[in-house]
Design an enzyme around this catalytic site. Structure first.
Site, PDB file in Angstrom:
ATOM      1  N   LYS A   1       4.652   8.741  -6.433  1.00  0.00           N
ATOM      2  CA  LYS A   1       4.383   8.929  -4.997  1.00  0.00           C
ATOM      3  C   LYS A   1       5.696   9.141  -4.239  1.00  0.00           C
ATOM      4  CE  LYS A   1       0.159   6.243  -5.415  1.00  0.00           C
ATOM      5  NZ  LYS A   1      -0.597   4.999  -5.195  1.00  0.00           N
TER       6      LYS A   1
ATOM      7  N   ASP B   1      -4.514   5.576   2.244  1.00  0.00           N
ATOM      8  CA  ASP B   1      -5.292   5.455   1.010  1.00  0.00           C
ATOM      9  C   ASP B   1      -6.784   5.684   1.267  1.00  0.00           C
ATOM     10  OD1 ASP B   1      -4.055   4.950  -1.455  1.00  0.00           O
ATOM     11  OD2 ASP B   1      -3.532   2.899  -0.884  1.00  0.00           O
TER      12      ASP B   1
ATOM     13  N   GLN C   1       0.110  -0.972  -2.841  1.00  0.00           N
ATOM     14  CA  GLN C   1      -0.270  -0.592  -4.196  1.00  0.00           C
ATOM     15  C   GLN C   1      -1.156  -1.664  -4.827  1.00  0.00           C
ATOM     16  OE1 GLN C   1       0.298   2.381  -5.520  1.00  0.00           O
ATOM     17  NE2 GLN C   1      -0.607   1.912  -7.490  1.00  0.00           N
TER      18      GLN C   1
HETATM   19  N1  GUN Z   1      -3.890   1.626  -7.697  1.00  0.00           N
HETATM   20  C1  GUN Z   1      -4.479   2.556  -8.466  1.00  0.00           C
HETATM   21  N2  GUN Z   1      -4.773   3.656  -7.725  1.00  0.00           N
HETATM   22  C2  GUN Z   1      -4.364   3.395  -6.478  1.00  0.00           C
HETATM   23  C3  GUN Z   1      -4.390   4.148  -5.264  1.00  0.00           C
HETATM   24  O1  GUN Z   1      -4.872   5.284  -5.185  1.00  0.00           O
HETATM   25  N3  GUN Z   1      -3.853   3.525  -4.181  1.00  0.00           N
HETATM   26  C4  GUN Z   1      -3.341   2.265  -4.234  1.00  0.00           C
HETATM   27  N4  GUN Z   1      -2.869   1.748  -3.119  1.00  0.00           N
HETATM   28  N5  GUN Z   1      -3.310   1.551  -5.328  1.00  0.00           N
HETATM   29  C5  GUN Z   1      -3.814   2.112  -6.446  1.00  0.00           C
END
Ligand code: GUN
Length: 296
Positions: free
Chosen positions: A54, A121, A98
């Site tokens: 990211k 998200d 996350q």
């Molecule tokens: N953990 C696994 N996939 C994601 C996601 O798309 N966003 C976040 N914040 N955590 C994750």
């Protein structure tokens, strides 16, 4: 039949390039660059990999980003207080906590603490609720990325039977809502299967579109899939492999070799849905900076 490959890596690159251009124009117009604040609690090797991807994508498209690393001993109160500060900070456009969180923290409570206008998200109940009733909202990045792949490859979903395996809040439920929408995209009839589903094959075999997000390596085999089905494999599972330097191989939730003989289209793992998730996060962060979904 041997399936055509849905190349998520390629489509994600095109999407990031679009966002990069839009960010450049936004900044040229006199605005500051969008800013994404990532919050990472504790240590989880997979989360480190995802956050790394990211962060790199942000740099590529011109989005500013910072990762706040917090200890796994942090209390719910302290974490929420950190989030409230970010909510009130006008220089922060998007907040991403996350997941997964350490066991003593409730993901629901933490997500609800995020200002829904910064919830890039798309996990906050306000965004999920608005998605469900067809109002503009931040969309969870993986489902949004799957819809983008269908659009790019002109794969129709109207009047098809879409079967979703896995009912998570992050992928299964929101993709079922998007595919089932009567307005705009979607227009499919949807079945959502989960761990209580009896005779999974009875459902998967009737799918024109099969989205698998169960987190179980090789759950879906060729004999469970109808000839010509479009298969989207969301799983990313680490399977021990001593021949690999890292000691593991990444596999999806589908047994790729047998499923690709039946499917008309299939996403590979890696290089299918994963890169699209990151690209859609970039899109959401730009939307947050522009206040496109929730104007002031
Ligand atoms: N953990 C696994 N996939 C994601 C996601 O798309 N966003 C976040 N914040 N955590 C994750």
């Amino acid at each position: 039949m041997s399936a055509k490959i849905i190349d998520g890596k390629k489509v994600a690159k095109l999407t990031r390039e679009e966002v990069r251009q839009d960010v450049e124009d936004w900044v040229k117009d006199g605005n500051r660059a969008p800013f994404l604040q990532v919050v990472l609690v504790g240590t989880n090797p997979a989360s480190d990999v995802y956050v790394g991807a990211k962060t790199r994508a942000c740099k590529e498209v011109g989005i500013q980003t910072d990762t706040k690393r917090l200890p796994d001993t942090i209390s719910a109160k302290e974490l929420k207080s950190t989030i409230h500060k970010l909510n009130n900070d006008d220089s922060v456009d998007g907040i991403l906590v996350q997941l997964p969180l350490p066991n003593h923290l409730s993901a629901h409570d933490v997500i609800e603490a995020i200002d829904y206008r910064k919830d890039v998200d798309g996990f906050h109940p306000m965004n999920v609720g608005r998605l469900t009733v067809g109002e503009p909202s931040f969309r969870s990045c993986t489902p949004a990325g799957i819809m983008e792949l269908f659009k790019h490859y002109s794969i129709p979903s109207k009047s098809k039977h879409a079967v979703i395996v896995g009912a998570s809040n992050i992928v299964g439920r929101p993709i079922s809502i998007l595919l089932n929408k009567e307005e705009g995209e979607g227009k499919a009839t949807t079945t959502v299967c989960h761990k209580y589903t009896k005779d999974l094959t009875r459902h998967t075999i009737s799918a024109d579109i099969l989205v698998v997000a169960a987190g179980q390596p090789n759950l879906i085999k060729g004999e469970m899939v109808k000839e010509g089905c479009v298969v989207v494999d969301v799983g990313i599972n680490r399977v021990a492999d001593e021949t690999k330097e890292k000691g593991y191989t990444l596999v999806g939730d589908c047994h790729f070799e047998s499923v690709k003989e039946k499917a008309s289209w299939i996403t590979p793992v890696p290089g299918g849905v994963g890169p699209m998730t990151v690209a859609m996060l970039m899109k959401n962060t730009l939307l947050a900076a522009k206040k496109s979904i929730y104007p002031e």
